[in-house]
Design a protein around this motif. Structure first.
Motif, short mmCIF file in Angstrom:
data_model
loop_
_atom_site.label_atom_id
_atom_site.label_comp_id
_atom_site.label_asym_id
_atom_site.label_seq_id
_atom_site.Cartn_x
_atom_site.Cartn_y
_atom_site.Cartn_z
N MET A 1 0.85 -1.20 0.00
CA MET A 1 0.00 0.00 0.00
C MET A 1 0.88 1.25 0.00
O MET A 1 1.69 1.46 0.91
CB MET A 1 -0.92 -0.01 1.21
N ASP A 2 0.71 2.07 -1.01
CA ASP A 2 1.42 3.34 -1.11
C ASP A 2 0.82 4.34 -0.12
O ASP A 2 -0.37 4.28 0.19
CB ASP A 2 1.29 3.86 -2.55
N ILE A 3 1.64 5.23 0.39
CA ILE A 3 1.16 6.34 1.24
C ILE A 3 1.56 7.64 0.58
O ILE A 3 2.72 7.81 0.17
CB ILE A 3 1.76 6.26 2.66
N ASN A 4 0.60 8.56 0.43
CA ASN A 4 0.90 9.82 -0.24
C ASN A 4 0.49 11.02 0.61
O ASN A 4 -0.29 10.89 1.56
CB ASN A 4 0.22 9.87 -1.62
N SER A 5 1.04 12.18 0.24
CA SER A 5 0.68 13.42 0.93
C SER A 5 0.66 14.57 -0.05
O SER A 5 1.48 14.64 -0.98
CB SER A 5 1.69 13.71 2.05
N ASP A 6 -0.30 15.49 0.15
CA ASP A 6 -0.40 16.70 -0.66
C ASP A 6 0.49 17.77 -0.01
O ASP A 6 0.30 18.11 1.16
CB ASP A 6 -1.84 17.20 -0.70
#
Length: 242
Positions: A1-6
């Motif tokens: 599972m990838d984790i992203n942030s704006d």
């Protein structure tokens, strides 16, 4: 599972090293590219930190509305909106290439994202803008939404997204930010939601269980406790994947 942030949206989060700290816990960042926030200097700073941290970078285009942080829907002519979105993406692509990196994907922001999740016309515009810049760019959007369906039909590689720090209504859409319970700021609660999502579901604010198929989890950089949330989410995802 990838984790992203704006990221790349607020000078204070650059100054206090929030962006740099977040990139220790995420795999992917979505960089504001001038619509709701950000300018060339901020984009370059984000790209350079991401390069050092070996984090994937994406464009985070929005309605051209810095006053409302891109979180208010705007009525803009379709051709004009397509140009606005395309130019934001192209701006980040150019800056990334000039700094020895490359953009991997596009994720719309705020009101544009929420509109595209339920409106195929807006989703189509975003998809066409991506294709005009580079059809190899991946398209990130709300998992299970009309946006993902539209991107798929356009032939784009899609990334279904879910949120660790946002509440869901029972229709599977994000709860409007006007409600006090729309945001999850407790790292433990956010981590529990991330764990559920990694197992294929999310609980809505009214207790309904919603099936969800997501490939990436978002943590907003401007959410209170963002770094602690990102750390907790990373830990629980790593445990789930063992």
């Amino acid at each position: 599972m990838d984790i992203n942030s704006d990221i790349g949206e607020l000078n204070k989060l650059l100054a206090d090293n929030t962006y740099e700290k977040l990139m220790d816990h995420v795999n992917t960042v979505n960089i504001a590219c001038g619509g709701h926030a950000g300018d060339e200097a901020m984009m370059e700073a984000m790209i350079n930190i991401a390069t050092i941290k070996n984090v994937n970078i994406g464009a985070h285009p929005s309605y051209p509305d810095k006053e409302n942080f891109g979180r208010v829907e705007m009525d803009i002519d379709s051709n004009q909106l397509l140009d606005i979105i395309r130019d934001q993406i192209q701006s980040l692509v150019d800056i990334a290439e000039n700094n020895g990196n490359h953009v991997t994907h596009v994720k719309p922001h705020g009101a544009l994202y929420n509109k595209a999740a339920i409106n195929e016309v807006i989703a189509q515009l975003i998809g066409e803008a991506i294709i005009q810049v580079d059809p190899a760019l991946k398209a990130m959007g709300l998992a299970g939404s009309a946006m993902i369906t539209c991107f798929d039909e356009l032939g784009l590689e899609t990334i279904g997204e879910a949120f660790a720090d946002r509440s869901y209504d029972n229709d599977g859409n994000l709860r409007n930010r006007k409600y006090d319970d729309s945001l999850i700021t407790d790292p433990i609660k956010a981590a529990n939601q991330a764990k559920n999502i990694s197992n294929g579901f999310v609980m809505s604010v009214d207790g309904s269980k919603i099936d969800i198929n997501a490939q990436t989890l978002c943590i907003h950089s401007d959410t209170p406790n963002a770094v602690a949330i990102a750390s907790a989410v990373k830990d629980v995802i790593q445990q789930e994947e063992k």
